[in-house]
Design an enzyme around this catalytic site. Structure first.
Site, PDB file in Angstrom:
ATOM      1  N   ARG A  38      35.309  60.659  58.755  1.00 17.83           N
ATOM      2  CA  ARG A  38      36.280  60.357  59.817  1.00 17.83           C
ATOM      3  C   ARG A  38      35.637  59.574  60.959  1.00 17.83           C
ATOM      4  NH1 ARG A  38      39.246  64.045  63.964  1.00 17.83           N
ATOM      5  NH2 ARG A  38      41.190  62.897  64.315  1.00 17.83           N
ATOM      6  N   HIS A  42      37.123  56.189  62.656  1.00 19.12           N
ATOM      7  CA  HIS A  42      37.397  56.070  64.090  1.00 19.12           C
ATOM      8  C   HIS A  42      36.476  55.058  64.768  1.00 19.12           C
ATOM      9  CE1 HIS A  42      39.941  59.956  64.820  1.00 19.12           C
ATOM     10  NE2 HIS A  42      40.310  59.308  63.730  1.00 19.12           N
ATOM     11  N   ASN A  70      39.936  61.683  69.521  1.00 20.83           N
ATOM     12  CA  ASN A  70      38.579  62.204  69.298  1.00 20.83           C
ATOM     13  C   ASN A  70      38.276  63.509  70.026  1.00 20.83           C
ATOM     14  OD1 ASN A  70      37.954  59.973  67.704  1.00 20.83           O
ATOM     15  ND2 ASN A  70      37.258  58.762  69.477  1.00 20.83           N
ATOM     16  N   HIS A 169      42.258  62.539  53.337  1.00 19.62           N
ATOM     17  CA  HIS A 169      42.744  63.866  53.717  1.00 19.62           C
ATOM     18  C   HIS A 169      42.759  64.832  52.530  1.00 19.62           C
ATOM     19  CE1 HIS A 169      44.859  62.252  57.621  1.00 19.62           C
ATOM     20  NE2 HIS A 169      43.547  62.119  57.646  1.00 19.62           N
TER      21      HIS A 169
END
Ligand code: HEM
Ligand SMILES: [Ca+2]
Length: 296
Positions: A38, A42, A70, A169
């Protein structure tokens, strides 16, 4: 401009060093593989894959760690520090933090049972970060399908890339605050699944906000195509997850990935390479940070 052999003479031990550090972190906590993956997402979605997410806030610098997507959520920064220290020991001042995220993500996916791929390298680290861009570029879990498609399209990623990347996911956890509205208010959700999730995510906001639930109810520490199988049963945890299978244009892609793990694996690997190509700093732009948390 990026290339798979970028460090082959300057840091031949790069891959073995990163892999062993990621392996030991995942052995301590399987979720860490999800957290590292992740971080790369990001990072790349905010002005390209330039390590900007890794910069700490200071009294005169606002970074991305406290941006809405975040804050209280992005994790694994200590593991990135460990990887960086090990890499610095092997080849001081050579490998960027942005590239370390790219390699650590690949290794995380592979260690948890997913596909592997050749990572393109040669990114340099930003000397800036943007909290505003993080808030505006990373899609929130309240997004509808059109919003998801456009956030990815804005960065050159196709709808199919988006659906493949969302398959991430299949690992990791989300906080109650990210899925509360879905489990209490939505109708395109399996009712026994909703009940299961309600038991550890109270209806009233402010209570239990940080309680965790797995994004993939079946195998949260194994990387495969169960994410899509869940969507076919209305067991997507986030509103945005279920948007991918809700009677719209991406239903057929979800069906394809749920039926063919190999198609998912190869599309996922290709989409990760594409995401890793988002506006890198190269040549003499940016720098190779010594410490991923601060500019040199
Ligand atoms: C399609 C749009 C996406 C949305 C709206 C979204 C949203 C979210 C949210 C809300 C969480 C839970 C955060 C929390 O509650 O603390 C999460 C977790 C996660 N996301 Fe996404 N995400 C998206 C795409 C992606 C992509 C493209 C990747 C990777 C390539 C990714 C990887 C992950 C992982 C691995 C976790 C679990 C992290 C952990 O357990 O530490 N997501 N995402
Ligand atoms: Ca899984």
């Amino acid at each position: 401009q990026l290339s798979t052999n970028f460090y082959s003479s300057s840091c031949p031990k790069l891959f073995s060093t990163v892999k062993s550090t990621v392996q030991s972190a995942i052995s301590k906590e399987a979720r860490m593989g999800a957290s590292l993956l992740r971080l790369f997402f990001h990072d790349c979605f905010v002005n390209g894959c330039d390590g900007s997410i890794l910069l700490d806030d200071t009294s005169n610098f606002i970074g991305e760690k406290n941006a809405v997507p975040n804050k209280n959520s992005a994790r694994g920064f200590d593991v990135v520090d460990n990887i960086k220290s090990a890499v610095e020991k092997a080849c001081p001042g050579v490998v960027s933090c942005a590239d370390i995220l790219a390699v650590a993500s690949r290794d995380s996916v592979a260690i948890l049972g997913g596909p592997s791929w050749n990572v393109k390298l040669g990114r340099r680290d930003a000397r800036t970060a943007s909290q505003a861009a993080a808030n505006n570029s990373i899609p929130p879990p309240t997004s509808n399908l059109n919003q998801l498609i456009s956030r990815f399209n804005n960065l050159g990623l196709s709808t199919r890339d988006m659906v493949a990347l969302a398959g991430s996911h299949t690992i990791g956890q989300a906080r109650c605050t990210s899925f509360r509205a879905r489990i209490y208010n939505e109708t395109n959700i399996d009712s026994s699944f909703a009940n299961t999730r309600r038991s550890n995510c109270p209806r009233t906001s402010g209570s239990g906000d940080n309680n965790l639930a797995p994004l993939d109810i079946q195998t949260p520490t194994k990387f495969e195509n169960n994410y899509y199988k869940n969507l076919l049963q209305n067991r997507g945890l986030l509103h945005s997850d279920q948007q991918l299978f809700n009677g719209g244009s991406t239903d057929s892609i979800v069906r394809t990935y749920s039926n063919s793990e190999s198609t998912f694996n190869s599309d996922f690997a290709a989409a990760m390479i594409k995401m890793g190509d988002i506006s890198p700093l190269t040549g003499s732009n940016g720098e190779v940070r010594k410490n991923c948390r601060k500019v040199n």
